[in-house]
Design an enzyme around this catalytic site. Structure first.
Site, PDB file in Angstrom:
ATOM      1  CB  THR A  98     -64.225 -16.734 -29.525  1.00  0.00           C
ATOM      2  OG1 THR A  98     -63.868 -17.173 -30.838  1.00  0.00           O
ATOM      3  CG2 THR A  98     -63.209 -15.731 -29.032  1.00  0.00           C
ATOM      4  CB  ILE A 144     -71.074 -15.074 -30.091  1.00  0.00           C
ATOM      5  CG1 ILE A 144     -70.118 -15.720 -29.085  1.00  0.00           C
ATOM      6  CG2 ILE A 144     -71.894 -16.130 -30.854  1.00  0.00           C
ATOM      7  CD1 ILE A 144     -68.929 -16.464 -29.668  1.00  0.00           C
ATOM      8  CD  GLU A 177     -65.445 -18.752 -39.786  1.00  0.00           C
ATOM      9  OE1 GLU A 177     -65.034 -19.840 -40.252  1.00  0.00           O
ATOM     10  OE2 GLU A 177     -66.567 -18.282 -40.020  1.00  0.00           O
TER      11      GLU A 177
HETATM   12  C1  LIG Z   1     -66.571  -9.398 -35.820  1.00  0.00           C
HETATM   13  C2  LIG Z   1     -66.172 -10.697 -35.191  1.00  0.00           C
HETATM   14  C3  LIG Z   1     -67.020 -11.791 -35.282  1.00  0.00           C
HETATM   15  C4  LIG Z   1     -66.688 -13.001 -34.668  1.00  0.00           C
HETATM   16  N1  LIG Z   1     -67.581 -14.045 -34.687  1.00  0.00           N
HETATM   17  C5  LIG Z   1     -67.309 -15.153 -33.959  1.00  0.00           C
HETATM   18  C6  LIG Z   1     -68.296 -16.176 -33.814  1.00  0.00           C
HETATM   19  O1  LIG Z   1     -69.405 -16.085 -34.369  1.00  0.00           O
HETATM   20  N2  LIG Z   1     -68.006 -17.252 -33.038  1.00  0.00           N
HETATM   21  C7  LIG Z   1     -66.806 -17.398 -32.399  1.00  0.00           C
HETATM   22  O2  LIG Z   1     -66.612 -18.391 -31.728  1.00  0.00           O
HETATM   23  N3  LIG Z   1     -65.842 -16.437 -32.521  1.00  0.00           N
HETATM   24  C8  LIG Z   1     -66.072 -15.323 -33.267  1.00  0.00           C
HETATM   25  N4  LIG Z   1     -65.122 -14.331 -33.367  1.00  0.00           N
HETATM   26  C9  LIG Z   1     -63.853 -14.486 -32.653  1.00  0.00           C
HETATM   27  C10 LIG Z   1     -62.632 -14.651 -33.568  1.00  0.00           C
HETATM   28  O3  LIG Z   1     -62.631 -15.911 -34.143  1.00  0.00           O
HETATM   29  C11 LIG Z   1     -61.392 -14.341 -32.710  1.00  0.00           C
HETATM   30  O4  LIG Z   1     -61.381 -12.939 -32.503  1.00  0.00           O
HETATM   31  C12 LIG Z   1     -60.111 -14.794 -33.349  1.00  0.00           C
HETATM   32  O5  LIG Z   1     -60.043 -16.197 -33.387  1.00  0.00           O
HETATM   33  C13 LIG Z   1     -58.875 -14.240 -32.628  1.00  0.00           C
HETATM   34  O6  LIG Z   1     -58.959 -14.436 -31.241  1.00  0.00           O
HETATM   35  P1  LIG Z   1     -58.660 -13.204 -30.248  1.00  0.00           P
HETATM   36  O7  LIG Z   1     -59.458 -12.073 -30.739  1.00  0.00           O
HETATM   37  O8  LIG Z   1     -58.867 -13.660 -28.876  1.00  0.00           O
HETATM   38  O9  LIG Z   1     -57.130 -12.847 -30.494  1.00  0.00           O
HETATM   39  P2  LIG Z   1     -55.886 -13.547 -29.758  1.00  0.00           P
HETATM   40  O10 LIG Z   1     -55.994 -15.020 -29.863  1.00  0.00           O
HETATM   41  O11 LIG Z   1     -55.705 -12.949 -28.426  1.00  0.00           O
HETATM   42  O12 LIG Z   1     -54.682 -13.071 -30.705  1.00  0.00           O
HETATM   43  C14 LIG Z   1     -54.024 -11.807 -30.561  1.00  0.00           C
HETATM   44  C15 LIG Z   1     -52.849 -11.792 -31.542  1.00  0.00           C
HETATM   45  O13 LIG Z   1     -51.912 -12.818 -31.184  1.00  0.00           O
HETATM   46  C16 LIG Z   1     -51.664 -13.649 -32.313  1.00  0.00           C
HETATM   47  N5  LIG Z   1     -51.410 -15.024 -31.879  1.00  0.00           N
HETATM   48  C17 LIG Z   1     -52.119 -15.776 -30.995  1.00  0.00           C
HETATM   49  N6  LIG Z   1     -51.596 -17.000 -30.902  1.00  0.00           N
HETATM   50  C18 LIG Z   1     -50.531 -17.044 -31.741  1.00  0.00           C
HETATM   51  C19 LIG Z   1     -49.572 -18.044 -32.115  1.00  0.00           C
HETATM   52  N7  LIG Z   1     -49.627 -19.287 -31.601  1.00  0.00           N
HETATM   53  N8  LIG Z   1     -48.615 -17.715 -33.016  1.00  0.00           N
HETATM   54  C20 LIG Z   1     -48.565 -16.463 -33.538  1.00  0.00           C
HETATM   55  N9  LIG Z   1     -49.445 -15.495 -33.239  1.00  0.00           N
HETATM   56  C21 LIG Z   1     -50.410 -15.783 -32.366  1.00  0.00           C
HETATM   57  C22 LIG Z   1     -52.929 -13.537 -33.150  1.00  0.00           C
HETATM   58  O14 LIG Z   1     -52.689 -13.908 -34.497  1.00  0.00           O
HETATM   59  C23 LIG Z   1     -53.273 -12.071 -32.985  1.00  0.00           C
HETATM   60  O15 LIG Z   1     -52.500 -11.310 -33.872  1.00  0.00           O
HETATM   61  C24 LIG Z   1     -65.438 -13.126 -34.000  1.00  0.00           C
HETATM   62  C25 LIG Z   1     -64.568 -12.025 -33.931  1.00  0.00           C
HETATM   63  C26 LIG Z   1     -64.929 -10.816 -34.495  1.00  0.00           C
HETATM   64  C27 LIG Z   1     -63.994  -9.651 -34.358  1.00  0.00           C
END
Ligand SMILES: Cc1cc2nc3c(=O)[nH]c(=O)nc-3n(C[C@H](O)[C@H](O)[C@H](O)COP(=O)(O)OP(=O)(O)OC[C@H]3O[C@@H](n4cnc5c(N)ncnc54)[C@H](O)[C@@H]3O)c2cc1C
Length: 387
Positions: free
Chosen positions: A134, A165, A371
């Site tokens: 991410t 991360i 995830e």
């Molecule tokens: C505590 C925590 C630990 C984490 N650990 C890791 C890690 O170790 N490694 C890592 O790589 N990542 C990690 N993450 C990141 C996590 O995987 C992302 O937060 C997640 O994939 C969502 O991405 P975003 O937060 O950018 O939300 P966004 O992608 O910006 O999404 C925002 C909203 O839009 C919606 N949305 C986006 N695209 C679409 C679509 N095509 N159709 C419908 N709805 C959509 C989403 O569902 C969400 O509701 C972690 C996150 C947290 C909070």
């Protein structure tokens, strides 16, 4: 198809699953339970607990014994994450990220030298692992990442940053996916291993979170970070495809984390409903409360069945992308619902930190986000059923 699955699955835990669950339960009661609220309040990442988890074999659950791991399968993995998460989901999240993401990426796509070099250290928890996909502007759309890796002789130079991360500060090693080709090309990204202390590699901001507060979440920053080509996992251009395969397994662990939260919250609510007396009767005798418990118990069972189906397919090496997405989506939505109802059953006391449901309520929400959000699981499921 359903009949075949049911007969193959069986409906009982194996002896190994029971033993593994029992040892995880004892471990959580002894080493985690007494400190849960302290770590939550101070947002402390308790590294020592992970070292102890390593001694128990919980940090190399899926790693073969020849590489220092426990050599277990996904059913046992679910049991361990579930038992730990019943006590503290944030520890469950960190154990899951270490095992499923960092360790499993190297185990699945590393060559034999790379596995020998890094896996025993991860399996023993001598090193804590992180996994960076991410970025600030690319979460659900991870394939649009901006962190680049440019070849320079027999080295790569990384620039950019990864966001959110797990173990971004305390991790000793990170698997990081970086752009090595064109945007929009799913083969334009490559996976690399970066050890802590590498010049140009540092940690950034630590997040202050609603829940999962004992699991550290932070930025990884790359500023002309040079790493040898020996640290590349698999072929150039395979990083994103590898990551999607890693997430197939990782989602089972987030499902198991969700299941642990659901069970922990449900058990607390069941107990409380029998003890709390209003209008001269235990509140469990009111249909409004007992029906909540009936719904919770049923949905927890359904989550568990779906998860073990995904685990069964994964253990067999069969394609299970749709099943892991279904089980993660369902178990995580159920855990948010169950945590909410468990708090409701506790009334005002549930809103205080004197009862565990307050924390389950806060922790549960991560499960529908990490995830891959629920919406993204639906994208994955729909893509698989419509193709
Ligand atoms: C505590 C925590 C630990 C984490 N650990 C890791 C890690 O170790 N490694 C890592 O790589 N990542 C990690 N993450 C990141 C996590 O995987 C992302 O937060 C997640 O994939 C969502 O991405 P975003 O937060 O950018 O939300 P966004 O992608 O910006 O999404 C925002 C909203 O839009 C919606 N949305 C986006 N695209 C679409 C679509 N095509 N159709 C419908 N709805 C959509 C989403 O569902 C969400 O509701 C972690 C996150 C947290 C909070």
């Amino acid at each position: 198809m359903i009949t075949e699955t049911m007969s193959e699955l069986g409906f009982d835990y194996s002896e190994t699953q029971r033993m593994v669950a029992e040892s995880a339960r004892e471990f959580a009661e002894q080493h985690i339970r007494p400190f849960v609220m302290q770590w939550d309040e101070s947002q402390e990442f308790p590294v020592e607990v992970f070292k102890k988890a390593g001694e128990m074999g919980f940090m190399g659950i899926l790693v073969p014994e020849s590489l220092g791991g426990s050599g277990l399968g996904y059913h046992e993995y679910i049991a361990i994450i579930e038992e730990i998460s019943k006590v503290d989901p944030s520890i469950g999240l960190s154990v899951a990220a270490h095992n499923s993401l960092c360790t499993n990426h190297i185990l699945s796509f590393g060559n034999s030298d790379q596995k020998e070099r890094w896996i025993p250290k991860l399996a023993s928890a001598e090193w804590i692992g992180a996994w960076g996909l991410t970025e600030h502007n690319t979460g659900s759309d991870a394939g649009g990442m901006n962190t680049t890796a440019v070849k320079d002789g027999d080295h790569w130079v990384l620039n950019g940053a990864k966001n959110f991360i797990t173990h971004g500060i305390s991790g000793d090693i990170a698997v990081v996916i970086a752009r090595t080709g064109e945007k929009g090309d799913s083969h334009g990204m490559t996976a690399f291993v970066i050890e802590k202390g590498t010049k140009g590699f540092s940690s950034g901001k630590k997040e202050d979170k609603l829940g999962m507060r004992a699991s550290e979440t932070a930025e990884l920053v790359f500023d002309n970070c040079r790493i040898p080509d020996d640290n590349r996992l698999g072929e150039v251009g395979d990083g994103f495809i590898q990551s999607m395969k890693i997430l197939d397994g990782g989602r089972i662990s987030i499902g198991a984390l969700s299941l642990g939260i659901s069970k922990g919250a449900y058990e607390a609510a069941l107990k409380y409903s029998k003890e709390r007396v209003q209008f001269g009767k235990p509140i469990s005798s009111f249909q409004g409360i007992s029906f909540k418990l009936a719904d919770m118990a049923t949905e927890i069972e359904a989550s568990e069945l779906l998860l073990h189906k995904a685990a069964f397919l994964k253990n067999q090496g069969r394609k299970m992308t749709k099943w892991s997405a279904m089980s993660k989506m369902y178990a995580s939505e159920v855990c948010v619902k169950v945590a909410n109802e468990a708090l409701q059953i506790h009334g005002g006391y549930g809103y205080t930190k004197d009862f565990p449901v307050e924390k389950f309520y806060r922790d549960s929400k991560l499960c529908t986000i990490g995830e891959g959000t629920t919406e993204i699981q639906k994208v994955v499921i729909a893509k698989n059923i419509l193709k």
